[in-house]
Motif scaffolding. Sequence first.
Motif, short mmCIF file in Angstrom:
data_model
loop_
_atom_site.label_atom_id
_atom_site.label_comp_id
_atom_site.label_asym_id
_atom_site.label_seq_id
_atom_site.Cartn_x
_atom_site.Cartn_y
_atom_site.Cartn_z
N PHE A 145 35.51 38.42 32.76
CA PHE A 145 36.86 38.29 32.19
C PHE A 145 37.72 39.46 32.64
N TRP A 146 39.03 39.28 32.49
CA TRP A 146 39.97 40.35 32.84
C TRP A 146 40.09 41.32 31.67
N PRO A 147 39.85 42.60 31.91
CA PRO A 147 40.11 43.58 30.85
C PRO A 147 41.62 43.81 30.74
N GLY A 148 42.01 44.60 29.75
CA GLY A 148 43.44 44.86 29.52
C GLY A 148 44.12 45.48 30.73
N ARG A 149 43.38 46.31 31.47
CA ARG A 149 43.98 46.97 32.64
C ARG A 149 43.06 46.75 33.84
N PRO A 150 43.24 45.65 34.55
CA PRO A 150 42.34 45.36 35.66
C PRO A 150 42.62 46.20 36.91
N GLU A 151 43.80 46.86 36.96
CA GLU A 151 44.11 47.70 38.12
C GLU A 151 45.21 48.68 37.71
N LEU A 152 45.27 49.80 38.46
CA LEU A 152 46.31 50.79 38.19
C LEU A 152 47.54 50.51 39.04
N ASP A 185 26.71 45.33 32.06
CA ASP A 185 28.07 45.36 31.53
C ASP A 185 28.83 46.27 32.49
N GLU A 186 29.50 45.67 33.46
CA GLU A 186 30.04 46.49 34.55
C GLU A 186 31.36 45.93 35.07
N GLU A 187 32.06 46.78 35.81
CA GLU A 187 33.29 46.32 36.47
C GLU A 187 32.93 45.73 37.82
N VAL A 188 33.52 44.57 38.12
CA VAL A 188 33.32 44.00 39.46
C VAL A 188 34.70 43.78 40.10
N ALA A 189 34.93 44.49 41.18
CA ALA A 189 36.23 44.41 41.86
C ALA A 189 36.05 43.69 43.19
N HIS A 190 37.01 42.87 43.53
CA HIS A 190 37.02 42.19 44.83
C HIS A 190 38.46 42.17 45.33
N PRO A 191 38.65 42.09 46.64
CA PRO A 191 40.02 42.03 47.14
C PRO A 191 40.64 40.65 46.96
N ILE A 192 41.93 40.65 46.69
CA ILE A 192 42.72 39.40 46.66
C ILE A 192 43.88 39.61 47.62
N THR A 193 44.13 38.61 48.46
CA THR A 193 45.25 38.69 49.41
C THR A 193 46.33 37.68 49.03
N HIS A 194 47.55 38.18 48.89
CA HIS A 194 48.70 37.29 48.66
C HIS A 194 49.55 37.32 49.94
N PRO A 195 50.05 36.17 50.37
CA PRO A 195 50.85 36.16 51.61
C PRO A 195 52.06 37.09 51.50
N ASP A 196 52.65 37.14 50.32
CA ASP A 196 53.78 38.06 50.07
C ASP A 196 54.03 38.10 48.56
N ALA A 197 54.90 39.01 48.16
CA ALA A 197 55.13 39.23 46.73
C ALA A 197 55.76 38.01 46.05
N ALA A 198 56.64 37.31 46.77
CA ALA A 198 57.30 36.15 46.16
C ALA A 198 56.29 35.05 45.85
N GLY A 243 39.78 44.82 39.09
CA GLY A 243 38.41 44.87 38.57
C GLY A 243 38.29 44.02 37.32
N ALA A 244 37.36 43.08 37.36
CA ALA A 244 37.05 42.29 36.16
C ALA A 244 35.84 42.93 35.48
N ARG A 245 35.56 42.51 34.26
CA ARG A 245 34.35 43.00 33.57
C ARG A 245 33.34 41.86 33.53
N HIS A 246 32.10 42.21 33.83
CA HIS A 246 31.03 41.21 33.86
C HIS A 246 29.94 41.62 32.88
N ILE A 247 29.71 40.75 31.91
CA ILE A 247 28.66 41.00 30.91
C ILE A 247 27.56 39.96 31.10
N VAL A 248 26.33 40.44 31.21
CA VAL A 248 25.17 39.55 31.33
C VAL A 248 24.21 39.91 30.21
#
Length: 256
Positions: A145-152, A185-198, A243-248
Amino acid sequence: MTDRIARAWDAAAQGYDAYYVPRFAPWVADAVGAVTGSALPDGPVLVPCCGTFPELPALVEHLPGREIVGIDLSAGMVRIARAAAARHPAVSVLEGDAATLDARWDGACAAVVSVFGLQQLPGPAHALRSWAAALRPGGRLSVVFWPGRPELDGPFALMSELLGRPPDRTWEDGLTSGLTGVERDEEVAHPITHPDAATCFDAHVRSGPLRPLLDEKGPAFVEGLRAEFLRRAPAGEWVHRPGARHIVAVRDSGSP
Ligand SMILES: C[S@@+](CC[C@H](N)C(=O)[O-])C[C@H]1O[C@@H](n2cnc3c(N)ncnc32)[C@H](O)[C@@H]1O
């Protein structure tokens, strides 16, 4: 409230499937891998908040013939999920609220897998306990799940800043205190690419978590927000690494 969320996801469903599902695929792989990588007891696999059901291909590949049940609040999401499930006789999709699972699942399931649903529920800690209670001894819970602050820094951070929404992290603390057998119980970050901001903004508002904002505040408000977002965003392709949080957790034979 629940109805408003469901209608917003109905409107977002097709766009969500096209834009977010491929971008969120690494987190889906993490979540599914945490239940398919070990032996499971008998019983169904539940997928609360399944949306269009991106968890399904890996689940049926690794657990052939296993009963798999997706649950989602949104009829629009369920329609797409059922189409994906149609050629798998052991797979079904229920339309309903997954915040508290029906008592029939108590102690009956081999695994519960959920991706990017928990943070939307009114009582995430309660939902997590309800999902864990569905497990048989040896059953596995895997929740991303997404925590309150997934990125700075990045589009998710910019959007929160512009909306003046300080991250609410109160619900995240103590989330696992009612859980036994927490393995990870850890943070898992992966890259996401957007073609542009719009493109990123439009997807977020039309097909993503901000869809209720469009329905509530109307197009004029959203246009203003969009202009400010584009003014502050970098030009061209935008890559970020939230970064999402992953609980197992694993239910042991002695757990209540
Ligand atoms: C961000 S989508 C995630 C879908 C999918 N698991 C994925 O990874 O792409 C969140 C989903 O949670 C569903 N949802 C929100 N509240 C819910 C609730 N109380 N019960 C069941 N589903 C809910 C929404 O309808 C939406 O389909």
